[in-house]
Design a protein around this motif. Structure first.
Motif, PDB file in Angstrom:
ATOM      1  N   CYS A 152       0.825  -1.209   0.000  1.00 38.59           N
ATOM      2  CA  CYS A 152       0.000   0.000   0.000  1.00 38.59           C
ATOM      3  C   CYS A 152       0.857   1.257   0.000  1.00 38.59           C
ATOM      4  O   CYS A 152       0.577   2.215  -0.733  1.00 38.59           O
ATOM      5  N   LEU A 153       1.927   1.263   0.801  1.00 37.58           N
ATOM      6  CA  LEU A 153       2.784   2.445   0.860  1.00 37.58           C
ATOM      7  C   LEU A 153       3.532   2.647  -0.452  1.00 37.58           C
ATOM      8  O   LEU A 153       3.656   3.775  -0.938  1.00 37.58           O
ATOM      9  N   VAL A 154       4.029   1.565  -1.039  1.00 31.78           N
ATOM     10  CA  VAL A 154       4.708   1.665  -2.334  1.00 31.78           C
ATOM     11  C   VAL A 154       3.744   2.205  -3.387  1.00 31.78           C
ATOM     12  O   VAL A 154       4.087   3.107  -4.178  1.00 31.78           O
ATOM     13  N   ASP A 155       2.528   1.686  -3.383  1.00 32.29           N
ATOM     14  CA  ASP A 155       1.511   2.115  -4.335  1.00 32.29           C
ATOM     15  C   ASP A 155       1.099   3.563  -4.076  1.00 32.29           C
ATOM     16  O   ASP A 155       0.882   4.344  -5.018  1.00 32.29           O
ATOM     17  N   LEU A 156       0.997   3.925  -2.799  1.00 32.93           N
ATOM     18  CA  LEU A 156       0.607   5.291  -2.434  1.00 32.93           C
ATOM     19  C   LEU A 156       1.616   6.310  -2.957  1.00 32.93           C
ATOM     20  O   LEU A 156       1.249   7.324  -3.554  1.00 32.93           O
ATOM     21  N   PHE A 157       2.904   6.033  -2.729  1.00 24.58           N
ATOM     22  CA  PHE A 157       3.948   6.929  -3.236  1.00 24.58           C
ATOM     23  C   PHE A 157       3.958   6.953  -4.767  1.00 24.58           C
ATOM     24  O   PHE A 157       3.915   8.008  -5.400  1.00 24.58           O
ATOM     25  N   GLY A 158       4.045   5.762  -5.346  1.00 25.57           N
ATOM     26  CA  GLY A 158       4.245   5.660  -6.783  1.00 25.57           C
ATOM     27  C   GLY A 158       3.080   6.137  -7.612  1.00 25.57           C
ATOM     28  O   GLY A 158       3.250   6.870  -8.593  1.00 25.57           O
ATOM     29  N   SER A 179       6.289 -10.059  -4.880  1.00 33.38           N
ATOM     30  CA  SER A 179       5.891  -9.727  -6.246  1.00 33.38           C
ATOM     31  C   SER A 179       4.811  -8.651  -6.288  1.00 33.38           C
ATOM     32  O   SER A 179       4.776  -7.835  -7.220  1.00 33.38           O
ATOM     33  N   ASN A 180       3.926  -8.630  -5.270  1.00 33.07           N
ATOM     34  CA  ASN A 180       2.880  -7.605  -5.274  1.00 33.07           C
ATOM     35  C   ASN A 180       3.463  -6.209  -5.063  1.00 33.07           C
ATOM     36  O   ASN A 180       3.009  -5.232  -5.661  1.00 33.07           O
ATOM     37  N   MET A 181       4.509  -6.096  -4.230  1.00 27.97           N
ATOM     38  CA  MET A 181       5.168  -4.799  -4.042  1.00 27.97           C
ATOM     39  C   MET A 181       5.843  -4.342  -5.327  1.00 27.97           C
ATOM     40  O   MET A 181       5.688  -3.202  -5.769  1.00 27.97           O
ATOM     41  N   LEU A 182       6.624  -5.254  -5.914  1.00 31.32           N
ATOM     42  CA  LEU A 182       7.338  -4.913  -7.153  1.00 31.32           C
ATOM     43  C   LEU A 182       6.366  -4.612  -8.283  1.00 31.32           C
ATOM     44  O   LEU A 182       6.588  -3.706  -9.084  1.00 31.32           O
ATOM     45  N   GLY A 183       5.275  -5.372  -8.331  1.00 31.49           N
ATOM     46  CA  GLY A 183       4.271  -5.140  -9.366  1.00 31.49           C
ATOM     47  C   GLY A 183       3.623  -3.773  -9.229  1.00 31.49           C
ATOM     48  O   GLY A 183       3.385  -3.079 -10.228  1.00 31.49           O
ATOM     49  N   ALA A 184       3.330  -3.369  -7.979  1.00 28.29           N
ATOM     50  CA  ALA A 184       2.751  -2.045  -7.739  1.00 28.29           C
ATOM     51  C   ALA A 184       3.716  -0.950  -8.166  1.00 28.29           C
ATOM     52  O   ALA A 184       3.322   0.056  -8.772  1.00 28.29           O
ATOM     53  N   PHE A 185       4.990  -1.170  -7.875  1.00 25.22           N
ATOM     54  CA  PHE A 185       5.994  -0.164  -8.242  1.00 25.22           C
ATOM     55  C   PHE A 185       6.156  -0.071  -9.750  1.00 25.22           C
ATOM     56  O   PHE A 185       6.235   1.033 -10.312  1.00 25.22           O
ATOM     57  N   ILE A 186       6.206  -1.213 -10.424  1.00 30.86           N
ATOM     58  CA  ILE A 186       6.330  -1.213 -11.885  1.00 30.86           C
ATOM     59  C   ILE A 186       5.132  -0.523 -12.529  1.00 30.86           C
ATOM     60  O   ILE A 186       5.271   0.243 -13.485  1.00 30.86           O
ATOM     61  N   GLY A 187       3.944  -0.775 -11.967  1.00 23.68           N
ATOM     62  CA  GLY A 187       2.747  -0.119 -12.485  1.00 23.68           C
ATOM     63  C   GLY A 187       2.822   1.388 -12.350  1.00 23.68           C
ATOM     64  O   GLY A 187       2.419   2.132 -13.257  1.00 23.68           O
ATOM     65  N   SER A 188       3.372   1.863 -11.227  1.00 27.05           N
ATOM     66  CA  SER A 188       3.522   3.302 -11.021  1.00 27.05           C
ATOM     67  C   SER A 188       4.548   3.893 -11.991  1.00 27.05           C
ATOM     68  O   SER A 188       4.358   4.987 -12.526  1.00 27.05           O
ATOM     69  N   CYS A 189       5.648   3.140 -12.202  1.00 27.92           N
ATOM     70  CA  CYS A 189       6.665   3.600 -13.155  1.00 27.92           C
ATOM     71  C   CYS A 189       6.081   3.718 -14.561  1.00 27.92           C
ATOM     72  O   CYS A 189       6.380   4.666 -15.299  1.00 27.92           O
ATOM     73  N   LYS A 190       5.266   2.759 -14.917  1.00 28.23           N
ATOM     74  CA  LYS A 190       4.622   2.795 -16.237  1.00 28.23           C
ATOM     75  C   LYS A 190       3.691   3.999 -16.347  1.00 28.23           C
ATOM     76  O   LYS A 190       3.657   4.685 -17.372  1.00 28.23           O
ATOM     77  N   LEU A 191       2.948   4.244 -15.268  1.00 28.23           N
ATOM     78  CA  LEU A 191       2.002   5.360 -15.261  1.00 28.23           C
ATOM     79  C   LEU A 191       2.712   6.692 -15.449  1.00 28.23           C
ATOM     80  O   LEU A 191       2.236   7.570 -16.178  1.00 28.23           O
ATOM     81  N   HIS A 192       3.880   6.816 -14.822  1.00 26.22           N
ATOM     82  CA  HIS A 192       4.611   8.095 -14.867  1.00 26.22           C
ATOM     83  C   HIS A 192       5.819   8.053 -15.802  1.00 26.22           C
ATOM     84  O   HIS A 192       6.677   8.927 -15.749  1.00 26.22           O
ATOM     85  N   GLU A 193       5.880   7.010 -16.623  1.00 27.86           N
ATOM     86  CA  GLU A 193       6.879   6.875 -17.694  1.00 27.86           C
ATOM     87  C   GLU A 193       8.322   6.961 -17.176  1.00 27.86           C
ATOM     88  O   GLU A 193       9.162   7.659 -17.753  1.00 27.86           O
ATOM     89  N   ASN A 194       8.574   6.248 -16.108  1.00 32.60           N
ATOM     90  CA  ASN A 194       9.947   6.167 -15.591  1.00 32.60           C
ATOM     91  C   ASN A 194      10.487   4.782 -15.928  1.00 32.60           C
ATOM     92  O   ASN A 194      10.362   3.829 -15.162  1.00 32.60           O
ATOM     93  N   ILE A 195      11.103   4.678 -17.091  1.00 30.59           N
ATOM     94  CA  ILE A 195      11.508   3.379 -17.631  1.00 30.59           C
ATOM     95  C   ILE A 195      12.659   2.758 -16.841  1.00 30.59           C
ATOM     96  O   ILE A 195      12.676   1.548 -16.597  1.00 30.59           O
ATOM     97  N   GLU A 196      13.623   3.561 -16.420  1.00 31.45           N
ATOM     98  CA  GLU A 196      14.818   3.027 -15.763  1.00 31.45           C
ATOM     99  C   GLU A 196      14.481   2.334 -14.453  1.00 31.45           C
ATOM    100  O   GLU A 196      14.953   1.218 -14.183  1.00 31.45           O
TER     101      GLU A 196
END
Length: 213
Positions: A152-158, A179-196
């Motif tokens: 939740c915190l990773v998703d909240l920030f990202g 995997s759920n934490m990493l998945g939430a973070f990857i989803g946030s990166c995709k949303l905000h176009e942070n590829i690296e």
């Protein structure tokens, strides 16, 4: 069961309501509610809690709140059910108000109720409130966060644009990133176009899946 002349008790009604909620069957929920009222089972906490959850999952938050208001002594499960209902419908303000009311009534929140309020903060973008409740959970109530709380915190920030903060938080978590934490973070990166940063998290997720194989 009814055709056999066997009348339900409050546990039977609660189970039926839970099934109706999972199926999002509003008509059947209303019918079970009517039967509960007819048999005077609505006064049971287990039935009222099931009604709140069922109506919420059917999309009728108004009836869920009405069932809450009719309760004489709502318990932790009752408050948590309504907090989760508000979170599910994106009503962050109502969720936080209900959480604060629960605490003011002397009811001690548990890890499930904290997960509900954190979810509400995620859905509504309440970053500061989410951090407040996370610290309240760990520092005041001494509840050890699990994978869902950290997610939740990773998703909240990202999700709300704090990608670097989400990445730093992800690195600071004292348990292995699931995997759920990493998945939430990857989803946030995709949303905000942070590829690296997405590539970095995806690599960890891939390595984790390879170890399981």
């Amino acid at each position: 069961m009814l055709l056999e002349g066997i009348f339900p008790d409050e546990l039977t009604i609660s189970s039926v309501l839970s099934s109706c909620g999972y199926a999002s069957a509003i008509t059947e929920t209303q019918q079970a509610h009517a039967l509960a009222v007819k048999l005077s089972f609505q006064e049971f906490v287990s039935v009222s809690n099931s009604l709140i959850t069922a109506y919420s999952k059917c999309g009728n938050i108004t009836n869920a709140f009405k069932c809450f208001r009719l309760m004489l002594e709502p318990d932790l499960v009752t408050y948590t059910s309504l907090i989760n209902a508000y979170a599910f419908h994106g009503l962050g303000k109502e969720a936080t108000e209900m959480f604060e009311k629960m605490i003011s009534c002397g009811i001690k929140p548990d890890r499930i109720s904290f997960l509900g309020i954190l979810s509400a903060c995620v859905h509504c973008g309440f970053v500061n409130a989410g951090l407040h409740y996370f610290k309240l959970m760990t520092d005041v109530y001494h509840i050890i966060p699990d994978s869902d709380h950290y997610t939740c915190l990773v998703d909240l920030f990202g999700r709300h644009g704090f990608i670097n903060e989400a990445f730093e938080f992800l690195k600071s978590i004292p348990i292995q990133a699931e995997s759920n934490m990493l998945g939430a973070f990857i989803g946030s990166c995709k949303l905000h176009e942070n590829i690296e940063l997405a590539k970095s998290a995806a690599g960890k997720l891939f390595a984790k899946s390879q170890r399981r194989l």
